[in-house]
Design a protein around this motif. Sequence first.
Motif, PDB file in Angstrom:
ATOM      1  N   HIS A 114     -19.022  92.063  27.203  1.00 56.93           N
ATOM      2  CA  HIS A 114     -17.590  92.331  27.176  1.00 56.93           C
ATOM      3  C   HIS A 114     -17.348  93.766  26.757  1.00 56.93           C
ATOM      4  CE1 HIS A 114     -15.826  88.118  27.091  1.00 56.93           C
ATOM      5  NE2 HIS A 114     -17.122  87.931  27.157  1.00 56.93           N
ATOM      6  N   ILE A 115     -16.359  94.381  27.406  1.00 57.42           N
ATOM      7  CA  ILE A 115     -15.948  95.706  26.975  1.00 57.42           C
ATOM      8  C   ILE A 115     -14.521  95.543  26.476  1.00 57.42           C
ATOM      9  CG2 ILE A 115     -15.476  98.053  27.699  1.00 57.42           C
ATOM     10  CD1 ILE A 115     -17.529  97.743  29.824  1.00 57.42           C
ATOM     11  N   ASP A 116     -14.284  95.789  25.190  1.00 54.32           N
ATOM     12  CA  ASP A 116     -12.947  95.606  24.639  1.00 54.32           C
ATOM     13  C   ASP A 116     -12.070  96.787  24.973  1.00 54.32           C
ATOM     14  OD1 ASP A 116     -13.985  94.001  21.546  1.00 54.32           O
ATOM     15  OD2 ASP A 116     -13.631  93.244  23.563  1.00 54.32           O
ATOM     16  N   VAL A 117     -10.830  96.474  25.329  1.00 58.22           N
ATOM     17  CA  VAL A 117      -9.882  97.541  25.661  1.00 58.22           C
ATOM     18  C   VAL A 117      -8.764  97.497  24.636  1.00 58.22           C
ATOM     19  CG1 VAL A 117      -8.281  98.409  27.379  1.00 58.22           C
ATOM     20  CG2 VAL A 117     -10.390  97.321  28.106  1.00 58.22           C
ATOM     21  N   PHE A 118      -8.454  98.638  24.049  1.00 51.12           N
ATOM     22  CA  PHE A 118      -7.386  98.723  23.064  1.00 51.12           C
ATOM     23  C   PHE A 118      -6.277  99.568  23.654  1.00 51.12           C
ATOM     24  CE2 PHE A 118      -9.564  97.578  19.008  1.00 51.12           C
ATOM     25  CZ  PHE A 118     -10.827  97.388  19.521  1.00 51.12           C
ATOM     26  N   THR A 119      -5.076  98.975  23.850  1.00 51.04           N
ATOM     27  CA  THR A 119      -3.988  99.825  24.322  1.00 51.04           C
ATOM     28  C   THR A 119      -3.285 100.458  23.138  1.00 51.04           C
ATOM     29  OG1 THR A 119      -2.748  97.791  24.417  1.00 51.04           O
ATOM     30  CG2 THR A 119      -3.492  98.706  26.500  1.00 51.04           C
TER      31      THR A 119
ATOM     32  N   LEU B  15      -8.439 102.897  24.512  1.00 48.08           N
ATOM     33  CA  LEU B  15      -9.707 103.085  23.824  1.00 48.08           C
ATOM     34  C   LEU B  15     -10.594 101.942  24.269  1.00 48.08           C
ATOM     35  CD1 LEU B  15     -11.341 104.261  21.367  1.00 48.08           C
ATOM     36  CD2 LEU B  15     -10.329 102.478  20.039  1.00 48.08           C
ATOM     37  N   THR B  16     -11.787 102.226  24.706  1.00 49.92           N
ATOM     38  CA  THR B  16     -12.671 101.132  25.127  1.00 49.92           C
ATOM     39  C   THR B  16     -13.945 101.166  24.312  1.00 49.92           C
ATOM     40  OG1 THR B  16     -13.571 102.511  26.852  1.00 49.92           O
ATOM     41  CG2 THR B  16     -11.838 100.994  27.483  1.00 49.92           C
ATOM     42  N   VAL B  17     -14.438  99.973  24.045  1.00 53.60           N
ATOM     43  CA  VAL B  17     -15.588  99.847  23.156  1.00 53.60           C
ATOM     44  C   VAL B  17     -16.607  98.922  23.798  1.00 53.60           C
ATOM     45  CG1 VAL B  17     -16.280  98.813  20.983  1.00 53.60           C
ATOM     46  CG2 VAL B  17     -14.280 100.219  21.061  1.00 53.60           C
ATOM     47  N   GLY B  18     -17.853  99.308  23.816  1.00 51.14           N
ATOM     48  CA  GLY B  18     -18.867  98.443  24.423  1.00 51.14           C
ATOM     49  C   GLY B  18     -20.081  98.369  23.527  1.00 51.14           C
ATOM     50  N   GLY B  19     -20.760  97.234  23.570  1.00 53.04           N
ATOM     51  CA  GLY B  19     -21.924  97.107  22.704  1.00 53.04           C
ATOM     52  C   GLY B  19     -22.837  95.996  23.150  1.00 53.04           C
TER      53      GLY B  19
ATOM     54  N   PHE C  21      -7.425  93.317  25.402  1.00 51.47           N
ATOM     55  CA  PHE C  21      -8.158  92.337  26.198  1.00 51.47           C
ATOM     56  C   PHE C  21      -9.561  92.861  26.415  1.00 51.47           C
ATOM     57  CE2 PHE C  21      -8.002  94.819  30.075  1.00 51.47           C
ATOM     58  CZ  PHE C  21      -6.861  95.574  29.916  1.00 51.47           C
ATOM     59  N   SER C  22     -10.359  92.075  27.123  1.00 52.16           N
ATOM     60  CA  SER C  22     -11.737  92.501  27.365  1.00 52.16           C
ATOM     61  C   SER C  22     -12.034  92.545  28.840  1.00 52.16           C
ATOM     62  CB  SER C  22     -12.719  91.513  26.741  1.00 52.16           C
ATOM     63  OG  SER C  22     -12.632  91.546  25.362  1.00 52.16           O
TER      64      SER C  22
ATOM     65  N   SER D  79      -8.810  90.855  37.610  1.00 54.05           N
ATOM     66  CA  SER D  79      -8.700  92.302  37.447  1.00 54.05           C
ATOM     67  C   SER D  79      -9.506  92.785  36.248  1.00 54.05           C
ATOM     68  CB  SER D  79      -7.243  92.727  37.286  1.00 54.05           C
ATOM     69  OG  SER D  79      -6.645  91.956  36.283  1.00 54.05           O
ATOM     70  N   GLN D  80     -10.028  91.816  35.451  1.00 51.64           N
ATOM     71  CA  GLN D  80     -10.851  92.244  34.336  1.00 51.64           C
ATOM     72  C   GLN D  80     -12.326  92.246  34.687  1.00 51.64           C
ATOM     73  OE1 GLN D  80      -9.626  89.588  31.312  1.00 51.64           O
ATOM     74  NE2 GLN D  80      -7.691  90.638  30.975  1.00 51.64           N
ATOM     75  N   LYS D  81     -12.626  91.994  35.953  1.00 51.47           N
ATOM     76  CA  LYS D  81     -14.011  92.071  36.421  1.00 51.47           C
ATOM     77  C   LYS D  81     -14.175  93.401  37.131  1.00 51.47           C
ATOM     78  CE  LYS D  81     -16.356  88.291  36.183  1.00 51.47           C
ATOM     79  NZ  LYS D  81     -17.543  88.286  35.371  1.00 51.47           N
TER      80      LYS D  81
END
Lengths: 318, 211
Positions: A302-307, A294-298, A314-315, A47-49
């Motif tokens: 991986h795109i980090d997800v902050f709940t 909050l999601t962060v990409g760079g 998770f990423s 589910s993280q893909k």
Amino acid sequence: IERLLHMSVFSQSFSPCGKFLAAGNNYGEIALFSLSAALGPDANELSQKPILTFTAHEGPVFSLLSTDSHLLSAGNGEISAWSWAELIKKCLCALPPSLRSSLEIPEINAMALNPADNSLAVGGGDNNVHIMDLENGAFKSVLQGHTDYIHCLSVRERASEVLSGGEDGAVRIWDTRTSQCVHCVEVYKYETCARPQHGKWISCLTTDSDWMLCGGGPSLSLWHLRSMSPTSVFPLSGCQRQATFYQDMILTVGEGQCVSHCLMGGEVKAQIPCTPHSINTLAINTNSTEHRVLTVGGSSDHIDVFTNLSYKAFSLRF
Amino acid sequence: MGAVTDDEVIRKRLLIDGDGAGDDRRINVLLKSFTKWCNSPATPEEGFTQHQRMHGTLAQCEFSMLKTLMVYDMNIREMENYEKIYSNIEENITSAHEKISECKKEIQRAKRIRKNRQEYDALAKVIQQHPDRHETLKQLEALDKELQQLSDIKENVDAKLELRKKQFHVLLSTIQELQQTLDKLPCHFPLDDDKLETDGNNQESPMENGE
């Protein structure tokens, strides 16, 4: 594998229902992730893909924007509009965009939506800001004045103005009705903000109608728009690429491997580490209450997800 | 479904029967002994003992029945108690939920207040950097006064300059006229002695002064 290693996520956008995240990378692909699956109680690696990946443009996708029904993606010179309903249904086969822009704008770096008159401001490599009417896709006006390409755009809703920041170090404020430049602030000329060792370019710009955050070569600084004066300068070492106001804090990302939480007074409250070494984009899902992340990409696949804002949950992986 | 419930029923009956095996058996035995006693042609003493024994058994049965009744009452009351506690806890849960949402709203409000306060602080910082209005006004007043004084002085000086200019002009023009008269004088010299004396007196003094 090598491809994944060299991947950089440049832009993100949440769907209007808040359940999906679209991310654009430097290979011109857009990947759609299902947030409800990734955040659900039975989330697993699969589910993280992404649930859908498609090649949207030939060049990198620098900017993604969501309207109520469409996802707008900016590629190398063209803007495509994809219908969210179709994307969610995962119509993979020959997905033509609903709309392609008529004008060729080189290297679109930023897009901003002005809901007041349903127009889209597009900033590009030709030093101009083009205003496009979203209903018929025609370009209404051009705001000229920058002497170098435009990095970022922001819309000031209350005053119906567009702010643009560019490589020439100037932040220009344009009135959308008259298409004239109302103010021009050259941030690098202010001693408190300037960092000559990094340069004078402005790569991040956001506004809160009364306040403006801008940074890049010069330090990230908070400006009061009425008096056009810098009120606080943030002591962050890297060059900031994206900043946003969130409740009473300022969240900003850039060259460091972290998300910085700052207070409007100028102090840095916290720096939360995340996976990518250099972060290009930060997005907060305000469209949904249960998936408020909050999601962060760079510079990573991986795109980090902050709940919770304090730590990385998770990423998501491309 | 019917089979299951039948099993349950059978199981329950077995349990009950197992528990009260003494009771059921006692009642059966009592019944049998009663019928035997009614029909027995035995001696009155035996009959009396039998009678007493039957009373005893009856009492035992009654006693166990009372016990079960009490247990049943107790169960009912316990159930009520638990129901009360249950509803109490439910109420507490709902009120806690409400309090949580209240607190969340409070947090939002507090965050907004904090943001406003910080904006205020930031603006105040900028304003503090600019000089005080009173001071600036005072400075302006002082400068105005100075300006006024200086312009007064300038006027005076100008006036004096004008006066001097005029005086010098008068002096110079008088000298010019005198010079002209003196130049004309040699032609008149042999003729007008008187006139020369009077003029000479006037002229010699300045001419001697000049030399």
